[in-house]
Design a protein around this motif. Structure first.
Motif, mmCIF file in Angstrom:
data_model
loop_
_atom_site.group_PDB
_atom_site.id
_atom_site.type_symbol
_atom_site.label_atom_id
_atom_site.label_comp_id
_atom_site.label_asym_id
_atom_site.label_seq_id
_atom_site.Cartn_x
_atom_site.Cartn_y
_atom_site.Cartn_z
ATOM 1 N N UNK A 5 -23.199 -61.200 30.504
ATOM 2 C CA UNK A 5 -23.203 -60.989 31.815
ATOM 3 C C UNK A 5 -24.051 -62.188 32.514
ATOM 4 N N UNK A 6 -23.583 -62.417 33.743
ATOM 5 C CA UNK A 6 -23.849 -63.573 34.521
ATOM 6 C C UNK A 6 -24.828 -62.958 35.724
ATOM 7 N N UNK A 7 -25.722 -63.595 36.121
ATOM 8 C CA UNK A 7 -26.721 -63.284 37.372
ATOM 9 C C UNK A 7 -26.215 -64.084 38.548
ATOM 10 N N UNK A 11 -26.905 -67.758 39.934
ATOM 11 C CA UNK A 11 -25.862 -69.131 39.828
ATOM 12 C C UNK A 11 -25.580 -69.453 41.439
ATOM 13 N N UNK A 12 -25.627 -68.718 42.509
ATOM 14 C CA UNK A 12 -25.643 -69.135 43.671
ATOM 15 C C UNK A 12 -26.748 -69.977 44.045
ATOM 16 N N UNK A 13 -28.169 -69.537 43.726
ATOM 17 C CA UNK A 13 -29.300 -70.362 44.068
ATOM 18 C C UNK A 13 -29.081 -71.722 43.479
ATOM 19 N N UNK A 14 -28.798 -71.573 42.183
ATOM 20 C CA UNK A 14 -28.519 -73.245 41.384
ATOM 21 C C UNK A 14 -27.470 -73.845 42.194
ATOM 22 N N UNK A 44 -47.627 -83.752 55.242
ATOM 23 C CA UNK A 44 -46.406 -83.008 55.964
ATOM 24 C C UNK A 44 -45.491 -82.457 54.863
ATOM 25 N N UNK A 45 -44.425 -82.120 55.518
ATOM 26 C CA UNK A 45 -43.474 -81.261 54.747
ATOM 27 C C UNK A 45 -42.151 -81.414 55.170
ATOM 28 N N UNK A 46 -41.187 -81.455 54.531
ATOM 29 C CA UNK A 46 -39.702 -81.407 54.911
ATOM 30 C C UNK A 46 -38.812 -80.747 53.974
ATOM 31 N N UNK A 47 -37.734 -80.179 54.537
ATOM 32 C CA UNK A 47 -36.875 -79.562 53.237
ATOM 33 C C UNK A 47 -36.440 -80.058 52.215
ATOM 34 N N UNK A 48 -36.774 -81.461 52.231
ATOM 35 C CA UNK A 48 -36.194 -82.300 50.920
ATOM 36 C C UNK A 48 -37.353 -81.927 49.976
ATOM 37 N N UNK A 49 -38.339 -81.830 50.565
ATOM 38 C CA UNK A 49 -39.669 -81.619 49.488
ATOM 39 C C UNK A 49 -39.320 -80.522 48.518
ATOM 40 N N UNK A 50 -38.356 -79.577 48.991
ATOM 41 C CA UNK A 50 -38.295 -78.231 48.276
ATOM 42 C C UNK A 50 -37.016 -78.319 47.168
ATOM 43 N N UNK A 51 -36.311 -79.412 47.218
ATOM 44 C CA UNK A 51 -35.228 -79.720 46.112
ATOM 45 C C UNK A 51 -35.781 -79.231 44.541
ATOM 46 N N UNK A 52 -36.868 -80.110 44.225
ATOM 47 C CA UNK A 52 -37.098 -80.217 42.944
ATOM 48 C C UNK A 52 -37.917 -78.861 42.703
ATOM 49 N N UNK A 53 -38.854 -78.353 43.198
ATOM 50 C CA UNK A 53 -39.314 -77.024 42.705
ATOM 51 C C UNK A 53 -38.114 -75.950 42.949
ATOM 52 N N UNK A 54 -37.265 -75.981 43.820
ATOM 53 C CA UNK A 54 -36.081 -74.971 43.764
ATOM 54 C C UNK A 54 -35.466 -75.098 42.403
ATOM 55 N N UNK A 55 -35.251 -76.128 41.833
ATOM 56 C CA UNK A 55 -34.419 -76.699 40.703
ATOM 57 C C UNK A 55 -35.186 -76.058 39.491
ATOM 58 N N UNK A 56 -36.539 -76.411 39.659
ATOM 59 C CA UNK A 56 -37.343 -76.019 38.323
ATOM 60 C C UNK A 56 -37.603 -74.588 38.504
ATOM 61 N N UNK A 57 -37.497 -73.788 39.344
ATOM 62 C CA UNK A 57 -37.466 -72.347 39.543
ATOM 63 C C UNK A 57 -36.043 -71.833 38.948
ATOM 64 N N UNK A 58 -35.114 -72.265 39.167
ATOM 65 C CA UNK A 58 -33.781 -71.897 38.790
ATOM 66 C C UNK A 58 -33.637 -72.145 37.434
ATOM 67 N N UNK A 60 -36.083 -72.458 35.248
ATOM 68 C CA UNK A 60 -37.229 -71.351 34.484
ATOM 69 C C UNK A 60 -36.501 -69.895 34.346
ATOM 70 N N UNK A 61 -35.935 -69.478 35.345
ATOM 71 C CA UNK A 61 -35.141 -68.253 35.440
ATOM 72 C C UNK A 61 -34.224 -68.193 34.413
ATOM 73 N N UNK A 62 -33.351 -69.111 34.335
ATOM 74 C CA UNK A 62 -32.207 -69.248 33.284
ATOM 75 C C UNK A 62 -32.664 -69.145 31.966
ATOM 76 N N UNK A 63 -33.768 -70.066 31.926
ATOM 77 C CA UNK A 63 -34.281 -69.930 30.417
ATOM 78 C C UNK A 63 -34.899 -68.853 30.095
ATOM 79 N N UNK A 64 -35.264 -68.034 30.814
ATOM 80 C CA UNK A 64 -35.901 -66.560 30.413
ATOM 81 C C UNK A 64 -34.845 -65.700 30.082
ATOM 82 N N UNK A 65 -33.636 -65.757 30.739
ATOM 83 C CA UNK A 65 -32.576 -64.982 30.165
ATOM 84 C C UNK A 65 -31.919 -65.529 28.904
ATOM 85 N N UNK A 66 -31.894 -67.091 28.626
ATOM 86 C CA UNK A 66 -31.275 -67.294 27.561
ATOM 87 C C UNK A 66 -32.107 -67.340 26.260
ATOM 88 N N UNK A 67 -33.385 -67.312 26.518
ATOM 89 C CA UNK A 67 -34.343 -67.565 25.431
ATOM 90 C C UNK A 67 -34.185 -65.887 24.561
#
Length: 114
Positions: A5-7, A11-14, A44-58, A60-67
């Motif tokens: 089963x895919x979430x 997948x959309x967030x990733x 300061x803060x720009x939307x670009x600064x969200x890319x890497x944390x968002x990727x790590x979040x995705x 980490x979530x995928x790893x919790x399902x695959x583990x």
């Protein structure tokens, strides 16, 4: 065979994260990127600064399902799957890196013939 089963939300967030990563890293040939696509200088803060944390979040979530799936497999099967995927990703990246050079080289050879 029972398909895993895919979430869809993960997948959309990733996909959105990878798309934004591509937009941030390739503003165009010689183009000056929009100010919001630059990293903040220090404070300061720009939307670009969200890319890497968002990727790590995705990831980490995928790893919790695959583990859970890997816990049921034996170590040799897990290692074989990891090495196979690593080799496949490396080869695809290597071919994508060399593809433009091979195409332009072939075209130059064909065009230079009398």
């Amino acid at each position: 065979m029972n398909q895993p089963q895919r979430f869809l939300s993960l997948d959309v967030f990733r996909g959105m994260t990878v798309c934004f990563m591509i937009i941030v890293n390739t503003p165009g040939s010689g183009a000056e990127p929009f100010a919001m696509l630059n990293h903040a200088a220090w404070h300061g803060f720009t939307p670009t600064d969200l890319v890497f944390p968002s990727f790590l979040f995705a990831v980490g979530n995928a790893m919790s399902f695959s583990m859970k799936k890997f816990a049921q497999m034996e170590n040799s099967a897990v290692l074989a799957k990891i090495f196979k995927r690593t080799l496949l990703i490396f080869l695809i990246g290597y071919l994508m890196y060399w593809f433009p050079f091979l195409v332009t080289t072939k075209v130059e050879v064909l065009v230079s013939r009398p």
